[in-house]
Design a protein around this motif. Structure first.
Motif, PDB file in Angstrom:
ATOM      1  N   LEU A   1       0.805  -1.234   0.000  1.00  0.00           N
ATOM      2  CA  LEU A   1       0.000   0.000   0.000  1.00  0.00           C
ATOM      3  C   LEU A   1       0.843   1.293   0.000  1.00  0.00           C
ATOM      4  O   LEU A   1       0.305   2.373  -0.219  1.00  0.00           O
TER       5      LEU A   1
ATOM      6  N   GLU B   1       0.660   3.735  -3.186  1.00  0.00           N
ATOM      7  CA  GLU B   1      -0.634   4.382  -3.323  1.00  0.00           C
ATOM      8  C   GLU B   1      -0.751   5.577  -2.359  1.00  0.00           C
ATOM      9  O   GLU B   1      -1.309   6.632  -2.698  1.00  0.00           O
ATOM     10  N   LEU B   2      -0.259   5.427  -1.146  1.00  0.00           N
ATOM     11  CA  LEU B   2      -0.314   6.533  -0.175  1.00  0.00           C
ATOM     12  C   LEU B   2       0.538   7.726  -0.629  1.00  0.00           C
ATOM     13  O   LEU B   2       0.168   8.891  -0.425  1.00  0.00           O
TER      14      LEU B   2
ATOM     15  N   CYS C   1       1.080   8.727  -3.763  1.00  0.00           N
ATOM     16  CA  CYS C   1       0.335   9.439  -4.818  1.00  0.00           C
ATOM     17  C   CYS C   1      -0.781  10.292  -4.211  1.00  0.00           C
ATOM     18  O   CYS C   1      -1.019  11.436  -4.645  1.00  0.00           O
ATOM     19  N   ALA C   2      -1.507   9.760  -3.225  1.00  0.00           N
ATOM     20  CA  ALA C   2      -2.585  10.517  -2.584  1.00  0.00           C
ATOM     21  C   ALA C   2      -2.036  11.772  -1.903  1.00  0.00           C
ATOM     22  O   ALA C   2      -2.638  12.847  -1.940  1.00  0.00           O
TER      23      ALA C   2
ATOM     24  N   THR D   1      -2.147  10.064   5.706  1.00  0.00           N
ATOM     25  CA  THR D   1      -1.266   9.251   4.858  1.00  0.00           C
ATOM     26  C   THR D   1       0.079   9.026   5.524  1.00  0.00           C
ATOM     27  O   THR D   1       0.656   7.944   5.425  1.00  0.00           O
TER      28      THR D   1
END
Length: 805
Positions: free
Chosen positions: A344, A347-348, A350-351, A615
Motif C-alpha cells: 500500500l 498508493e499513499l 500518490c494521494a 497518509t
C-alpha cells in the motif's frame, strides 16, 4: 555677739575655699622643688570665662633656680620683686643664695578652664519663663537657676577620672520666701541657707535652684574641682583590681559552664530519642504479640493450600507445549500480513501529492478573497471619517458662532483701559530679603516697624549708659541688639525659639536697609511714581483708538455669524452628513457577508492537512508492522527456549514447595512452644528501660533555666561595671593614689596638689563697682598675705555680704 558669730562663719567658709593654696607641700628633704597649683576664675552670669589665673606655691627645698612650665599671658611675682625670665613656654626665677622656703607667683591663663573635665553653663527663669540674668536683680516671684554640667571628653584622662566637682551657694533666709534645690545638700547655718551640689568624675548633671523672693539677689555659685584623695577611696582601686582578677576566673567558669550545659543539652535529646525508640519497639512487640495468632492461622492455611498448589502445577507442562505451538502459527500469519501491507505504500504517496496540489490552489483563492475584502474596509473607514468630520465641523461652527456673539457684545461694551495706580505696583512686586519673598508694600511696612525697634534699642542703650556711667559701646557689647529683641518678643508672649526667629528677621531687615539693593529699590519706586502720569496719558490715547475701532469690527462679526449659519447643520454640513450616512449603510451590507469565501477556503486547506497527516500516519503504521514482524521473527527461537525453561522451573518449584511445607510446619511448632515467655520478657525489659531513660532527662531539661540565670548574672555585673566606668560616671576609674598632674604643662613633674576654684557673677541691684584686683596692683611689693588678700577679696565679700543686714 551675733555679728561676731556671722563673721566667724564667713571666715570659715572663705578659709575652705583657699585651703588648697595653703596646703603644706611635700616634706622637707626633697631635692626638687614641690608645687601646689590653684586655679581661680571669675565667670559671667551664664558660665562664660571673664578673668582667670593660676597661683603656684613652690617649696624651694634650697634650690637657687626655679623653673615652671606653662604658657601664660602675664606672670606676677607674689613673693618679692624678682623678675622672671620667660622663653619657649618656660618661666624661670633666679632665687640666688637667699632663696625663700616658699615662693609664690601668679600666671594669667585661660587654658586650664578649657581643659576642665566638664563644661559649665547657667540659665535663668522668672516665674517659669526664660529670663536674662541682667534683668533679675530686685525681681519678685520664683526665680529658677539652672546649672548644666556636661563631661568634656577632650580633657586629660587623669582629670576625667579623678576630679570631683562641688558647686555651692548660700541665701540669707531672711531675704527669701522659699528655697528648693532637688538633689542638693541644703543646710541652715545661722540665718544662712547653704546649698551644695556634687558631681562625680565623668558624670553629667543638671541641677536647679528655685528661690522665691520679693527682692531677688544672688551671690553667685562657687565651684570647686579637686582630686578625690581620701584614704577610703583606695578601696576603689582594690575593688577594680579584685574585679579584674575575679573576671578572669569567672570567664573561665563561664566557658566551662557553657561546655557542660551544651553537653547536657545533647545528652537530653539523645536519651529522649532512645526512650522514644524503645517505646516504638515495645509497640511493635505488642503489635506482633497481638497478631501472632492470626499468623499461626495464616501459616496453617498456607500449609493446607501448598498441597493444592503442588497438584495444580503438574498440568502446567502440557499447557506450555500448547503455547509453543501457538507462537509458531502466529509468526507465520504475521509475516503474510506484513507482505500485504507493504504493497500500500506507493498508493499513499500518490494521494499525498494530490492533496498538496489542492492546498496550493486554495491558498491563491484565499489571497484573492482577502484583497477584495480590504477595499470594503478602506471605504468604511473613509465613510466614518467623513461623517465624524461633518459632526466636528458643525460643532466648531456652533462654537464659532457663540464666540462671535460674545465678541460682538464685548466690542459694544468696551470702555477702554483703566489708569495705573502706583499702589498696584507696590502690592504686586515682590522682593527677596533673607530668603523670604514679600511684596514691596509688606517690606516697607516691616522696615518701618524694625526701625522703630532699633530706635527703642538706641534709647535703651542711652538710658543704661547714663545710669551706669559706661560708654554706649560697652552697653552694646553687654546687651547686643539681638538679645534686646529676644527679650522684647519674649515679653510679648512668644516662646524663646519664636522670639529668636523674630529677632533674626528684624536684624536682617535693618541690614537690608544698609545695602545697595534697598537704595536701588527706593530709587526705582521714586522713578515709577514720577512716570505714572505719563503712562496714564498714553492709556487715554489708547482708549480713543479703541472707541474708533469698535463699530467696524462689530459689523465684520455680524457677517461672520451669517456665514456660520450657511455652513452649519441646516446648510452644507448637514448635506455632507446625509451623504456619508448613505455610504455607511451600503458598506454595512457588504460587511455582513465578508469572510464567507475565505472561511470556505480555510476549511478546505484544513481538510488537506488532515488527509496529509493520515497518509503519513499510515506510512508509519506500515513501518511498525514491518518492525513487529522482524522482531517476532528474531525472538521466536528465544521464546521457544523460554517455554522449555519454564517447564523445568515448574518441576523444580513443585519439589521445593513440598520441602518448604515440611520446614514451615516444624517452625510453627517451635514458635507456639516459646512465644509466651519471649513476649512477656521483651515487654517488661523495654518498658523498664524507657521509664529509666525518661526520668534521667528530667534534670537535664533545666539546662536552659541554668543558662538564662548565668547570662542574667553576667549581664547585671557587666552593666553595673560599665555604668561606673564611663557609662554614667567614672567612679570605679578613680585612683586616690594617682599622682596629680599639672594644669599648665605636663613637664611640671613635682606637683603636690591641684584645685580649681571658680565663682560666677553676682546678681544684685545697685551693685557697687568691684575693687581693683590683684593683677592690677602687681607692682605693689607688699607682703605675701597682702597679695593673697587681694586675690580673694571678691570671694570674701560675696560670703560675708550674706550675713550683713
Amino acid at each position: 555677739m551675733k555679728s561676731t558669730h556671722k563673721r566667724a562663719l564667713a571666715l570659715a567658709m572663705s578659709a575652705a575655699l583657699v585651703l588648697g593654696t595653703l596646703t603644706p607641700a611635700m616634706a622637707a628633704g626633697e631635692l626638687s622643688p614641690v608645687c601646689d597649683e590653684s586655679y581661680y576664675a571669675t565667670l559671667d552670669y551664664y558660665g562664660g570665662l571673664k578673668d582667670a589665673s593660676v597661683v603656684k606655691s613652690y617649696r624651694t627645698n634650697g634650690r637657687s633656680t626655679l623653673t615652671d612650665y606653662g604658657s601664660y599671658d602675664e606672670v606676677i611675682n607674689l613673693t618679692d620683686s624678682r623678675t622672671p625670665t620667660v622663653a619657649d613656654g618656660a618661666v624661670t626665677f633666679d632665687l640666688g643664695e637667699d632663696a625663700p622656703d616658699r615662693f609664690y607667683f601668679e600666671g594669667k591663663t585661660e587654658q586650664p578652664f578649657r581643659d576642665l573635665p566638664w563644661t559649665i553653663s547657667l540659665s535663668y527663669k522668672l516665674n517659669g519663663a526664660p529670663a536674662l540674668a541682667e534683668d533679675l536683680a530686685g525681681s519678685t516671684g520664683l526665680v529658677e537657676i539652672d546649672l548644666d554640667v556636661i563631661p568634656n571628653l577632650s580633657a586629660s584622662e587623669y582629670a576625667r577620672n579623678n576630679l570631683v566637682l562641688t558647686a555651692a551657694t548660700a541665701f540669707n533666709a531672711d531675704d527669701i520666701t522659699s528655697l528648693e534645690a532637688p538633689g542638693a545638700q541644703v543646710q541652715l547655718v545661722g540665718n544662712l541657707r547653704a546649698v551644695l551640689f556634687m558631681v562625680m568624675p565623668g558624670e553629667e548633671q543638671h541641677f536647679a535652684i528655685r528661690v522665691g523672693s520679693e527682692d531677688f539677689s544672688f551671690s553667685g555659685l562657687v565651684l570647686l574641682a579637686v582630686p578625690a584623695t581620701l584614704q577610703q577611696l583606695d578601696q576603689i582601686a582594690d575593688l577594680r583590681e579584685a574585679k579584674e582578677k575575679t573576671e578572669e576566673s569567672y570567664d573561665a567558669i563561664n566557658d566551662s559552664l557553657d561546655v557542660i550545659l551544651n553537653s547536657l543539652d545533647g545528652m537530653s535529646g539523645s536519651l529522649n530519642a532512645t526512650a522514644n525508640g524503645l517505646d516504638q519497639l515495645n509497640r511493635a512487640r505488642g503489635t506482633i504479640s497481638a497478631g501472632k495468632d492470626g499468623v499461626y492461622s495464616s501459616v496453617d492455611a498456607a500449609l493446607n493450600a501448598s498441597g493444592s498448589l503442588t497438584n495444580s502445577m503438574k498440568p502446567v507442562n502440557g499447557h506450555l507445549d500448547s503455547a509453543s505451538q501457538a507462537l509458531t502459527d502466529t509468526t507465520s500469519t504475521l509475516t503474510a500480513l506484513t507482505d500485504n501491507a507493504m504493497a500500500l505504500k506507493p498508493e499513499l504517496e500518490c494521494a499525498r501529492s494530490a492533496i498538496q496540489s489542492i492546498q496550493s490552489d486554495t491558498k491563491k483563492l484565499k489571497d484573492l478573497a482577502g484583497s477584495l475584502e480590504s477595499y470594503n474596509k478602506s471605504a468604511s473607514q473613509i465613510s466614518g471619517d467623513l461623517q465624524s468630520d461633518c459632526e466636528d465641523m458643525g460643532d466648531a461652527l456652533e462654537d464659532l458662532e457663540s464666540s462671535l456673539s460674545r465678541l460682538e457684545s464685548a466690542l459694544r461694551s468696551a470702555s477702554g483701559v483703566s489708569e495705573v495706580d502706583p499702589s498696584d505696583l507696590t502690592d504686586s512686586t515682590k522682593v527677596n530679603v533673607g530668603g523670604t519673598q514679600m511684596t514691596v508694600t509688606e517690606l516697607l511696612s516691616k522696615i518701618s516697624a524694625a526701625q522703630k525697634l532699633e530706635a527703642a534699642y538706641e534709647a535703651k542703650v542711652k538710658e543704661l549708659s547714663a545710669a551706669s556711667g559706661a560708654s554706649e559701646d560697652v552697653i552694646r557689647a553687654q546687651l547686643p541688639f539681638h538679645t534686646f529683641l529676644v527679650g522684647y518678643f519674649t515679653g510679648q508672649g512668644l516662646s524663646p525659639e519664636a522670639a529668636d526667629a523674630q529677632a533674626t528677621g528684624i536684624e536682617q531687615l535693618i541690614a537690608f536697609t544698609q545695602t545697595q539693593d534697598y537704595q536701588d529699590l527706593m530709587s526705582t519706586l521714586d522713578s515709577v511714581n514720577s512716570g505714572v502720569d505719563g503712562v496714564n496719558d498714553k492709556i487715554g490715547e489708547i482708549n480713543g483708538l479703541i472707541t474708533g475701532l469698535t463699530k467696524p469690527t462689530a459689523r465684520v462679526v455680524e457677517d461672520l455669524q451669517r456665514l456660520t449659519v450657511f455652513l452649519g447643520d441646516d446648510g452644507l454640513s448637514g448635506d455632507l452628513a446625509k451623504l456619508s450616512k448613505l455610504a455607511s449603510d451600503l458598506l454595512k451590507d457588504l460587511k455582513e457577508h465578508e469572510g464567507d469565501a475565505s472561511a470556505l477556503l480555510t476549511h478546505l486547506d484544513e481538510l488537506g492537512d488532515l488527509a496529509d497527516r493520515v497518509t503519513r500516519n499510515a506510512d508509519t503504521a506500515l513501518d511498525l508492522v514491518k518492525q513487529l514482524d522482524d522482531t517476532l521473527g528474531a525472538y521466536e527461537p528465544k521464546a521457544q527456549q523460554a517455554l522449555t525453561d519454564a517447564q523445568d522451573l515448574v518441576t523444580a518449584a513443585s519439589d521445593s514447595l513440598s520441602a518448604l511445607t515440611g520446614a514451615a510446619q516444624q517452625t510453627e511448632s517451635l514458635l507456639k512452644a516459646s512465644g509466651g515467655d519471649l513476649d512477656a520478657g521483651t515487654r517488661q525489659a523495654l518498658s523498664g528501660l524507657a521509664e529509666a531513660l525518661r526520668r534521667s532527662t528530667t534534670g537535664l531539661n533545666e539546662t536552659d533555666t541554668i543558662r538564662n540565670a548565668k547570662d542574667t548574672i553576667t549581664g547585671l555585673i557587666d552593666d553595673e561595671w560599665e555604668s561606673h566606668t564611663g557609662g554614667d560616671n567614672n567612679l570605679l576609674l578613680m585612683d586616690a593614689a594617682a599622682k596629680p598632674q599639672s594644669m599648665t604643662d605636663s613637664r611640671n613633674q613635682d606637683v603636690n596638689s591641684v584645685q580649681f576654684i571658680l565663682r560666677t557673677q553676682e546678681i544684685k541691684a545697685g551693685e557697687e563697682p568691684e575693687e581693683e584686683t590683684a593683677p592690677a596692683r602687681h607692682s605693689d611689693n607688699g607682703t605675701l598675705w597682702t597679695r593673697i588678700k587681694a586675690m580673694f577679696r571678691d570671694f570674701w565679700n560675696a560670703i560675708t555680704g550674706l550675713f550683713r543686714k
